[in-house]
Design a protein around this motif. Structure first.
Motif, PDB file in Angstrom:
ATOM      1  N   TRP A   1       0.846  -1.202   0.000  1.00 46.92           N
ATOM      2  CA  TRP A   1       0.000   0.000   0.000  1.00 46.92           C
ATOM      3  C   TRP A   1       0.876   1.245   0.000  1.00 46.92           C
ATOM      4  CZ3 TRP A   1      -4.959   0.272  -1.086  1.00 46.92           C
ATOM      5  CH2 TRP A   1      -5.767  -0.846  -0.889  1.00 46.92           C
ATOM      6  N   LEU A   2       0.570   2.157  -0.891  1.00 44.43           N
ATOM      7  CA  LEU A   2       1.229   3.469  -0.923  1.00 44.43           C
ATOM      8  C   LEU A   2       0.174   4.505  -0.560  1.00 44.43           C
ATOM      9  CD1 LEU A   2       3.486   5.501  -1.849  1.00 44.43           C
ATOM     10  CD2 LEU A   2       2.375   5.448  -4.086  1.00 44.43           C
ATOM     11  N   PHE A   3       0.445   5.302   0.469  1.00 43.63           N
ATOM     12  CA  PHE A   3      -0.495   6.359   0.853  1.00 43.63           C
ATOM     13  C   PHE A   3      -0.093   7.648   0.135  1.00 43.63           C
ATOM     14  CE2 PHE A   3      -1.646   9.996   3.505  1.00 43.63           C
ATOM     15  CZ  PHE A   3      -3.008   9.775   3.674  1.00 43.63           C
ATOM     16  N   GLY A   4      -0.997   8.158  -0.688  1.00 42.10           N
ATOM     17  CA  GLY A   4      -0.748   9.418  -1.396  1.00 42.10           C
ATOM     18  C   GLY A   4      -1.464  10.558  -0.710  1.00 42.10           C
ATOM     19  N   TYR A   5      -0.749  11.646  -0.484  1.00 43.50           N
ATOM     20  CA  TYR A   5      -1.349  12.807   0.199  1.00 43.50           C
ATOM     21  C   TYR A   5      -1.194  14.081  -0.628  1.00 43.50           C
ATOM     22  CZ  TYR A   5       3.551  13.582   1.260  1.00 43.50           C
ATOM     23  OH  TYR A   5       4.913  13.774   1.130  1.00 43.50           O
ATOM     24  N   GLY A   6      -0.507  13.972  -1.764  1.00 43.52           N
ATOM     25  CA  GLY A   6      -0.260  15.154  -2.598  1.00 43.52           C
ATOM     26  C   GLY A   6      -0.686  14.857  -4.018  1.00 43.52           C
ATOM     27  N   SER A   7       0.231  15.062  -4.946  1.00 44.14           N
ATOM     28  CA  SER A   7      -0.140  14.884  -6.360  1.00 44.14           C
ATOM     29  C   SER A   7      -0.560  13.453  -6.677  1.00 44.14           C
ATOM     30  CB  SER A   7       1.017  15.296  -7.267  1.00 44.14           C
ATOM     31  OG  SER A   7       2.143  14.509  -6.995  1.00 44.14           O
ATOM     32  N   ILE A   8      -0.126  12.513  -5.849  1.00 43.69           N
ATOM     33  CA  ILE A   8      -0.504  11.118  -6.101  1.00 43.69           C
ATOM     34  C   ILE A   8      -2.024  10.939  -5.950  1.00 43.69           C
ATOM     35  CG2 ILE A   8      -0.256   8.770  -5.175  1.00 43.69           C
ATOM     36  CD1 ILE A   8       2.739   9.377  -4.803  1.00 43.69           C
ATOM     37  N   ILE A   9      -2.674  11.825  -5.207  1.00 44.57           N
ATOM     38  CA  ILE A   9      -4.144  11.716  -5.087  1.00 44.57           C
ATOM     39  C   ILE A   9      -4.791  11.992  -6.440  1.00 44.57           C
ATOM     40  CG2 ILE A   9      -6.242  12.561  -3.964  1.00 44.57           C
ATOM     41  CD1 ILE A   9      -4.648  13.498  -1.626  1.00 44.57           C
ATOM     42  N   PHE A  10      -4.300  13.021  -7.145  1.00 46.64           N
ATOM     43  CA  PHE A  10      -4.991  13.403  -8.386  1.00 46.64           C
ATOM     44  C   PHE A  10      -4.232  12.990  -9.648  1.00 46.64           C
ATOM     45  CE2 PHE A  10      -2.502  17.211  -7.179  1.00 46.64           C
ATOM     46  CZ  PHE A  10      -1.824  17.465  -8.352  1.00 46.64           C
TER      47      PHE A  10
ATOM     48  N   ALA B   1      -5.829  13.078   5.479  1.00 48.62           N
ATOM     49  CA  ALA B   1      -6.626  12.265   4.549  1.00 48.62           C
ATOM     50  C   ALA B   1      -5.917  12.179   3.206  1.00 48.62           C
ATOM     51  CB  ALA B   1      -8.002  12.900   4.363  1.00 48.62           C
ATOM     52  N   GLY B   2      -6.030  11.035   2.562  1.00 46.12           N
ATOM     53  CA  GLY B   2      -5.415  10.868   1.244  1.00 46.12           C
ATOM     54  C   GLY B   2      -6.002   9.668   0.531  1.00 46.12           C
ATOM     55  N   MET B   3      -5.270   9.196  -0.442  1.00 43.44           N
ATOM     56  CA  MET B   3      -5.728   8.036  -1.225  1.00 43.44           C
ATOM     57  C   MET B   3      -4.624   6.978  -1.177  1.00 43.44           C
ATOM     58  SD  MET B   3      -8.199   6.854  -3.058  1.00 43.44           S
ATOM     59  CE  MET B   3      -9.200   8.129  -3.818  1.00 43.44           C
ATOM     60  N   ALA B   4      -5.008   5.765  -0.801  1.00 40.67           N
ATOM     61  CA  ALA B   4      -4.031   4.665  -0.753  1.00 40.67           C
ATOM     62  C   ALA B   4      -4.157   3.821  -2.017  1.00 40.67           C
ATOM     63  CB  ALA B   4      -4.280   3.810   0.483  1.00 40.67           C
ATOM     64  N   TYR B   5      -3.010   3.447  -2.569  1.00 40.88           N
ATOM     65  CA  TYR B   5      -2.956   2.634  -3.789  1.00 40.88           C
ATOM     66  C   TYR B   5      -2.220   1.337  -3.477  1.00 40.88           C
ATOM     67  CZ  TYR B   5      -4.059   7.016  -6.174  1.00 40.88           C
ATOM     68  OH  TYR B   5      -4.658   8.182  -6.580  1.00 40.88           O
ATOM     69  N   LEU B   6      -2.811   0.237  -3.876  1.00 45.17           N
ATOM     70  CA  LEU B   6      -2.123  -1.044  -3.731  1.00 45.17           C
ATOM     71  C   LEU B   6      -1.319  -1.275  -5.010  1.00 45.17           C
ATOM     72  CD1 LEU B   6      -1.808  -3.505  -1.844  1.00 45.17           C
ATOM     73  CD2 LEU B   6      -3.704  -4.579  -3.091  1.00 45.17           C
ATOM     74  N   ILE B   7       0.007  -1.306  -4.869  1.00 43.96           N
ATOM     75  CA  ILE B   7       0.874  -1.394  -6.053  1.00 43.96           C
ATOM     76  C   ILE B   7       1.859  -2.546  -5.903  1.00 43.96           C
ATOM     77  CG2 ILE B   7       0.688   1.072  -6.567  1.00 43.96           C
ATOM     78  CD1 ILE B   7       3.371   1.533  -5.285  1.00 43.96           C
TER      79      ILE B   7
ATOM     80  N   ARG C   1       2.073  24.702 -14.109  1.00 45.06           N
ATOM     81  CA  ARG C   1       1.948  25.788 -13.134  1.00 45.06           C
ATOM     82  C   ARG C   1       1.814  25.230 -11.718  1.00 45.06           C
ATOM     83  NH1 ARG C   1       1.542  30.572 -14.648  1.00 45.06           N
ATOM     84  NH2 ARG C   1       1.341  31.019 -16.847  1.00 45.06           N
ATOM     85  N   ASN C   2       2.470  25.900 -10.781  1.00 42.80           N
ATOM     86  CA  ASN C   2       2.339  25.508  -9.383  1.00 42.80           C
ATOM     87  C   ASN C   2       0.886  25.704  -8.918  1.00 42.80           C
ATOM     88  OD1 ASN C   2       4.521  26.321  -6.512  1.00 42.80           O
ATOM     89  ND2 ASN C   2       3.146  24.631  -6.858  1.00 42.80           N
ATOM     90  N   SER C   3       0.218  26.734  -9.449  1.00 40.23           N
ATOM     91  CA  SER C   3      -1.178  26.991  -9.055  1.00 40.23           C
ATOM     92  C   SER C   3      -2.081  25.830  -9.475  1.00 40.23           C
ATOM     93  CB  SER C   3      -1.677  28.293  -9.659  1.00 40.23           C
ATOM     94  OG  SER C   3      -1.521  28.266 -11.055  1.00 40.23           O
ATOM     95  N   GLU C   4      -1.772  25.219 -10.620  1.00 37.38           N
ATOM     96  CA  GLU C   4      -2.575  24.076 -11.063  1.00 37.38           C
ATOM     97  C   GLU C   4      -2.461  22.926 -10.051  1.00 37.38           C
ATOM     98  OE1 GLU C   4      -2.757  21.321 -15.065  1.00 37.38           O
ATOM     99  OE2 GLU C   4      -0.854  21.576 -14.043  1.00 37.38           O
ATOM    100  N   TYR C   5      -1.235  22.699  -9.576  1.00 33.78           N
ATOM    101  CA  TYR C   5      -1.004  21.655  -8.552  1.00 33.78           C
ATOM    102  C   TYR C   5      -1.862  21.933  -7.319  1.00 33.78           C
ATOM    103  CZ  TYR C   5       1.723  19.197  -4.885  1.00 33.78           C
ATOM    104  OH  TYR C   5       2.113  18.424  -3.815  1.00 33.78           O
ATOM    105  N   LEU C   6      -1.810  23.180  -6.826  1.00 34.60           N
ATOM    106  CA  LEU C   6      -2.577  23.542  -5.627  1.00 34.60           C
ATOM    107  C   LEU C   6      -4.079  23.347  -5.856  1.00 34.60           C
ATOM    108  CD1 LEU C   6      -3.222  24.975  -2.918  1.00 34.60           C
ATOM    109  CD2 LEU C   6      -2.962  27.146  -4.134  1.00 34.60           C
ATOM    110  N   LEU C   7      -4.581  23.856  -6.973  1.00 32.75           N
ATOM    111  CA  LEU C   7      -6.031  23.808  -7.214  1.00 32.75           C
ATOM    112  C   LEU C   7      -6.508  22.370  -7.411  1.00 32.75           C
ATOM    113  CD1 LEU C   7      -6.405  26.956  -9.511  1.00 32.75           C
ATOM    114  CD2 LEU C   7      -6.879  26.778  -7.059  1.00 32.75           C
ATOM    115  N   LYS C   8      -5.691  21.568  -8.083  1.00 38.57           N
ATOM    116  CA  LYS C   8      -6.079  20.157  -8.271  1.00 38.57           C
ATOM    117  C   LYS C   8      -6.067  19.407  -6.937  1.00 38.57           C
ATOM    118  CE  LYS C   8      -5.132  19.160 -13.079  1.00 38.57           C
ATOM    119  NZ  LYS C   8      -4.320  18.455 -14.059  1.00 38.57           N
ATOM    120  N   LEU C   9      -5.070  19.716  -6.115  1.00 44.48           N
ATOM    121  CA  LEU C   9      -5.015  19.048  -4.810  1.00 44.48           C
ATOM    122  C   LEU C   9      -6.221  19.451  -3.961  1.00 44.48           C
ATOM    123  CD1 LEU C   9      -3.658  17.303  -2.672  1.00 44.48           C
ATOM    124  CD2 LEU C   9      -2.263  19.281  -2.025  1.00 44.48           C
ATOM    125  N   ALA C  10      -6.538  20.751  -3.928  1.00 47.54           N
ATOM    126  CA  ALA C  10      -7.675  21.214  -3.125  1.00 47.54           C
ATOM    127  C   ALA C  10      -8.968  20.555  -3.613  1.00 47.54           C
ATOM    128  CB  ALA C  10      -7.777  22.738  -3.187  1.00 47.54           C
TER     129      ALA C  10
END
Ligand code: BEZ
Length: 199
Positions: free
Chosen positions: A22-31, A81-87, A154-163
């Motif tokens: 299991w990999l727990f994603g809390y940043g870009s890995i969520i989206f 909170a995040g998304m866990a992936y079984l890899i 863009r860094n803003s795209e990263y932030l908005l997608k994460l939010a």
């Protein structure tokens, strides 16, 4: 400035004999799950807070104008909170390369929404890595993000997608949502008022 952590991460053999991890994603890995996975499940980890405290010189900024991306910092009682992936273990080679600028694998426990728990891995950029940007006010962070762009966009795209991904999960994160509000104000866009999923 770039710190290559690929070699260090390769030495992390804790789950080598496991068919899947299991990999727990809390940043870009969520989206942005640009890797194969067997299953994914919303999950939480405790004792860690998500913070925009890692500099990004290689993905969402440049050496001249670094961006900021998230890492986890220890905080008693915090829930992330995040998304866990079984890899499968081979997938880590790809992730080690993608997250080579200061992120190290760390084993942790995670909790799924049905209360089940599992051991797995997170990628964490600790404060002793050279790209660590550290604390700043949420307004300062939003200003830095507004002005940063790198090879991944863009860094803003990263932030908005994460939010948005956190809203979609029904997750609360006052730090991320405050930076998002500042960024939207700075860039003259309508401000999102709540953490409820967008219709
Ligand atoms: C994550 O989504 O968990 C993550 C993404 C990039 C670097 C580290 C972690």
């Amino acid at each position: 400035m770039s710190v290559n952590t690929i070699a260090i991460n390769r030495q992390m053999r804790r789950f080598d004999d496991h068919a899947s991890v299991w990999l727990f994603g809390y940043g870009s890995i969520i989206f942005k799950a640009d890797f194969p996975y067997l299953e994914r499940r919303p999950a939480h980890i405790t004792g860690w807070a998500r913070r925009f405290w890692q500099g990004s010189h290689d993905h969402r900024g440049t050496a001249e104008a670094p961006g900021r991306v998230v890492t986890l910092v220890p905080e008693a009682g915090a829930d992330c909170a995040g998304m866990a992936y079984l890899i499968t273990p081979e997938v880590f080679a790809h992730l080690d390369h993608r997250e080579k600028n200061g992120y190290l694998r760390l084993a942790t426990a995670m909790r799924f929404e049905d209360g089940e728990t599992a051991e797995g891995l997170i990628y964490i950029a600790a404060e002793d890595n050279e790209a660590f940007a550290g604390p700043a006010s949420e307004l300062e962070i939003a200003r830095q993000i507004a002005g940063a762009v790198g090879p991944s966009g863009r860094n803003s795209e990263y932030l908005l997608k994460l939010a948005q991904a956190l809203r979609d999960l029904g997750a609360e994160d006052s730090h991320v949502f405050a930076i998002e509000r500042h960024l939207l104000q700075l860039t003259g866009q309508p401000v999102v008022l709540s953490s409820a999923p967008r219709p």
